[in-house]
Design a protein around this motif. Structure first.
Motif, PDB file in Angstrom:
ATOM      1  N   GLN A 195      16.035  11.603  -5.353  1.00 12.59           N
ATOM      2  CA  GLN A 195      15.225  10.426  -5.101  1.00 12.59           C
ATOM      3  C   GLN A 195      13.893  10.558  -5.830  1.00 12.59           C
ATOM      4  O   GLN A 195      13.229  11.591  -5.753  1.00 12.59           O
ATOM      5  CB  GLN A 195      14.988  10.236  -3.612  1.00 12.59           C
ATOM      6  N   ARG A 196      13.518   9.507  -6.549  1.00 11.30           N
ATOM      7  CA  ARG A 196      12.249   9.515  -7.285  1.00 11.30           C
ATOM      8  C   ARG A 196      11.195   8.788  -6.459  1.00 11.30           C
ATOM      9  O   ARG A 196      11.396   7.674  -5.998  1.00 11.30           O
ATOM     10  CB  ARG A 196      12.414   8.841  -8.637  1.00 11.30           C
ATOM     11  N   ILE A 197      10.055   9.441  -6.290  1.00  8.83           N
ATOM     12  CA  ILE A 197       8.931   8.900  -5.524  1.00  8.83           C
ATOM     13  C   ILE A 197       7.692   8.929  -6.419  1.00  8.83           C
ATOM     14  O   ILE A 197       7.392   9.949  -7.031  1.00  8.83           O
ATOM     15  CB  ILE A 197       8.650   9.754  -4.258  1.00  8.83           C
ATOM     16  N   CYS A 198       6.968   7.816  -6.477  1.00  2.00           N
ATOM     17  CA  CYS A 198       5.740   7.764  -7.270  1.00  2.00           C
ATOM     18  C   CYS A 198       4.732   8.774  -6.715  1.00  2.00           C
ATOM     19  O   CYS A 198       4.443   8.779  -5.519  1.00  2.00           O
ATOM     20  CB  CYS A 198       5.158   6.354  -7.245  1.00  2.00           C
ATOM     21  N   GLN A 199       4.198   9.598  -7.593  1.00  2.00           N
ATOM     22  CA  GLN A 199       3.237  10.626  -7.187  1.00  2.00           C
ATOM     23  C   GLN A 199       1.856  10.051  -6.906  1.00  2.00           C
ATOM     24  O   GLN A 199       0.979  10.742  -6.396  1.00  2.00           O
ATOM     25  CB  GLN A 199       3.139  11.707  -8.265  1.00  2.00           C
ATOM     26  N   SER A 200       1.668   8.766  -7.201  1.00  2.00           N
ATOM     27  CA  SER A 200       0.387   8.132  -6.940  1.00  2.00           C
ATOM     28  C   SER A 200       0.400   7.320  -5.648  1.00  2.00           C
ATOM     29  O   SER A 200      -0.439   7.519  -4.782  1.00  2.00           O
ATOM     30  CB  SER A 200       0.003   7.233  -8.119  1.00  2.00           C
ATOM     31  N   CYS A 201       1.374   6.414  -5.512  1.00  2.00           N
ATOM     32  CA  CYS A 201       1.371   5.515  -4.348  1.00  2.00           C
ATOM     33  C   CYS A 201       2.466   5.815  -3.329  1.00  2.00           C
ATOM     34  O   CYS A 201       2.442   5.278  -2.227  1.00  2.00           O
ATOM     35  CB  CYS A 201       1.485   4.056  -4.801  1.00  2.00           C
ATOM     36  N   GLY A 202       3.431   6.650  -3.691  1.00  2.00           N
ATOM     37  CA  GLY A 202       4.486   7.016  -2.757  1.00  2.00           C
ATOM     38  C   GLY A 202       5.677   6.072  -2.737  1.00  2.00           C
ATOM     39  O   GLY A 202       6.589   6.244  -1.928  1.00  2.00           O
ATOM     40  N   MET A 203       5.703   5.078  -3.639  1.00  2.00           N
ATOM     41  CA  MET A 203       6.812   4.135  -3.662  1.00  2.00           C
ATOM     42  C   MET A 203       8.078   4.813  -4.175  1.00  2.00           C
ATOM     43  O   MET A 203       8.046   5.608  -5.105  1.00  2.00           O
ATOM     44  CB  MET A 203       6.476   2.937  -4.569  1.00  2.00           C
ATOM     45  N   SER A 204       9.199   4.470  -3.556  1.00  2.00           N
ATOM     46  CA  SER A 204      10.490   4.939  -4.024  1.00  2.00           C
ATOM     47  C   SER A 204      10.838   4.213  -5.318  1.00  2.00           C
ATOM     48  O   SER A 204      10.560   3.014  -5.458  1.00  2.00           O
ATOM     49  CB  SER A 204      11.551   4.661  -2.957  1.00  2.00           C
ATOM     50  N   MET A 205      11.438   4.920  -6.261  1.00  2.00           N
ATOM     51  CA  MET A 205      11.801   4.330  -7.553  1.00  2.00           C
ATOM     52  C   MET A 205      13.290   4.535  -7.822  1.00  2.00           C
ATOM     53  O   MET A 205      13.665   5.329  -8.687  1.00  2.00           O
ATOM     54  CB  MET A 205      10.941   4.941  -8.661  1.00  2.00           C
ATOM     55  N   PRO A 206      14.155   3.836  -7.079  1.00  2.00           N
ATOM     56  CA  PRO A 206      15.596   4.051  -7.221  1.00  2.00           C
ATOM     57  C   PRO A 206      16.187   3.517  -8.523  1.00  2.00           C
ATOM     58  O   PRO A 206      17.248   3.964  -8.949  1.00  2.00           O
ATOM     59  CB  PRO A 206      16.181   3.329  -6.014  1.00  2.00           C
ATOM     60  N   THR A 207      15.511   2.562  -9.170  1.00  2.00           N
ATOM     61  CA  THR A 207      16.021   1.998 -10.424  1.00  2.00           C
ATOM     62  C   THR A 207      14.989   2.186 -11.529  1.00  2.00           C
ATOM     63  O   THR A 207      13.777   2.245 -11.273  1.00  2.00           O
ATOM     64  CB  THR A 207      16.346   0.496 -10.272  1.00  2.00           C
ATOM     65  N   ASP A 208      15.456   2.246 -12.766  1.00  2.00           N
ATOM     66  CA  ASP A 208      14.572   2.505 -13.905  1.00  2.00           C
ATOM     67  C   ASP A 208      13.526   1.420 -14.113  1.00  2.00           C
ATOM     68  O   ASP A 208      12.466   1.689 -14.674  1.00  2.00           O
ATOM     69  CB  ASP A 208      15.393   2.685 -15.184  1.00  2.00           C
ATOM     70  N   ASP A 209      13.794   0.191 -13.673  1.00  2.00           N
ATOM     71  CA  ASP A 209      12.816  -0.881 -13.877  1.00  2.00           C
ATOM     72  C   ASP A 209      11.555  -0.672 -13.042  1.00  2.00           C
ATOM     73  O   ASP A 209      10.549  -1.336 -13.273  1.00  2.00           O
ATOM     74  CB  ASP A 209      13.434  -2.246 -13.608  1.00  2.00           C
ATOM     75  N   LEU A 210      11.585   0.239 -12.102  1.00  2.00           N
ATOM     76  CA  LEU A 210      10.414   0.537 -11.277  1.00  2.00           C
ATOM     77  C   LEU A 210       9.607   1.720 -11.809  1.00  2.00           C
ATOM     78  O   LEU A 210       8.545   2.036 -11.281  1.00  2.00           O
ATOM     79  CB  LEU A 210      10.834   0.813  -9.835  1.00  2.00           C
ATOM     80  N   CYS A 217       8.557   7.039 -17.478  1.00  2.00           N
ATOM     81  CA  CYS A 217       7.859   8.118 -16.782  1.00  2.00           C
ATOM     82  C   CYS A 217       8.451   8.227 -15.378  1.00  2.00           C
ATOM     83  O   CYS A 217       8.354   7.283 -14.593  1.00  2.00           O
ATOM     84  CB  CYS A 217       6.370   7.802 -16.714  1.00  2.00           C
ATOM     85  N   THR A 218       9.043   9.341 -15.043  1.00  2.00           N
ATOM     86  CA  THR A 218       9.696   9.500 -13.743  1.00  2.00           C
ATOM     87  C   THR A 218       8.734   9.950 -12.642  1.00  2.00           C
ATOM     88  O   THR A 218       9.120   9.989 -11.482  1.00  2.00           O
ATOM     89  CB  THR A 218      10.859  10.512 -13.834  1.00  2.00           C
ATOM     90  N   GLU A 219       7.486  10.245 -12.988  1.00  2.00           N
ATOM     91  CA  GLU A 219       6.521  10.701 -11.991  1.00  2.00           C
ATOM     92  C   GLU A 219       5.754   9.565 -11.326  1.00  2.00           C
ATOM     93  O   GLU A 219       5.271   9.713 -10.209  1.00  2.00           O
ATOM     94  CB  GLU A 219       5.517  11.681 -12.608  1.00  2.00           C
ATOM     95  N   TYR A 220       5.593   8.443 -12.032  1.00  2.00           N
ATOM     96  CA  TYR A 220       4.779   7.340 -11.526  1.00  2.00           C
ATOM     97  C   TYR A 220       5.514   6.009 -11.668  1.00  2.00           C
ATOM     98  O   TYR A 220       6.278   5.815 -12.612  1.00  2.00           O
ATOM     99  CB  TYR A 220       3.444   7.263 -12.276  1.00  2.00           C
ATOM    100  N   CYS A 221       5.212   5.084 -10.765  1.00  2.00           N
ATOM    101  CA  CYS A 221       5.873   3.775 -10.785  1.00  2.00           C
ATOM    102  C   CYS A 221       5.205   2.836 -11.793  1.00  2.00           C
ATOM    103  O   CYS A 221       4.128   3.120 -12.318  1.00  2.00           O
ATOM    104  CB  CYS A 221       5.868   3.144  -9.391  1.00  2.00           C
ATOM    105  N   CYS A 222       5.869   1.702 -12.025  1.00  2.00           N
ATOM    106  CA  CYS A 222       5.364   0.711 -12.980  1.00  2.00           C
ATOM    107  C   CYS A 222       4.073   0.054 -12.515  1.00  2.00           C
ATOM    108  O   CYS A 222       3.343  -0.527 -13.320  1.00  2.00           O
ATOM    109  CB  CYS A 222       6.430  -0.345 -13.239  1.00  2.00           C
TER     110      CYS A 222
END
Length: 63
Positions: free
Chosen positions: A3-18, A28-33
């Motif tokens: 599971q990918r979680i944004c290291q800044s805001c904590g949002m889950s990023m289950p799809t690449d568009d996020l 970038c898999t560390e931070y959300c869009c």
């Protein structure tokens, strides 16, 4: 898949568009869009980040 979680805001990023993007356009898999775009942090205010995180698409990603 991990599971990918944004290291800044904590949002889950289950799809690449996020995922955020690096300056060269790579994902970038560390931070959300919402937090990281084109290699830079968006530096939203707390109020703006709350507004972004409560959009339907963001709420769906959190769930």
């Amino acid at each position: 898949m991990k599971q990918r979680i944004c290291q800044s805001c904590g949002m889950s990023m289950p799809t690449d568009d996020l995922l955020g993007t690096h300056g060269n356009g790579c994902l970038c898999t560390e931070y959300c869009c919402h937090c990281f775009q084109k290699g830079f942090f968006t530096n939203h205010s707390l109020e703006k980040q709350i507004e972004l995180n409560t959009q339907p698409e963001s709420l769906a990603a959190f769930n």
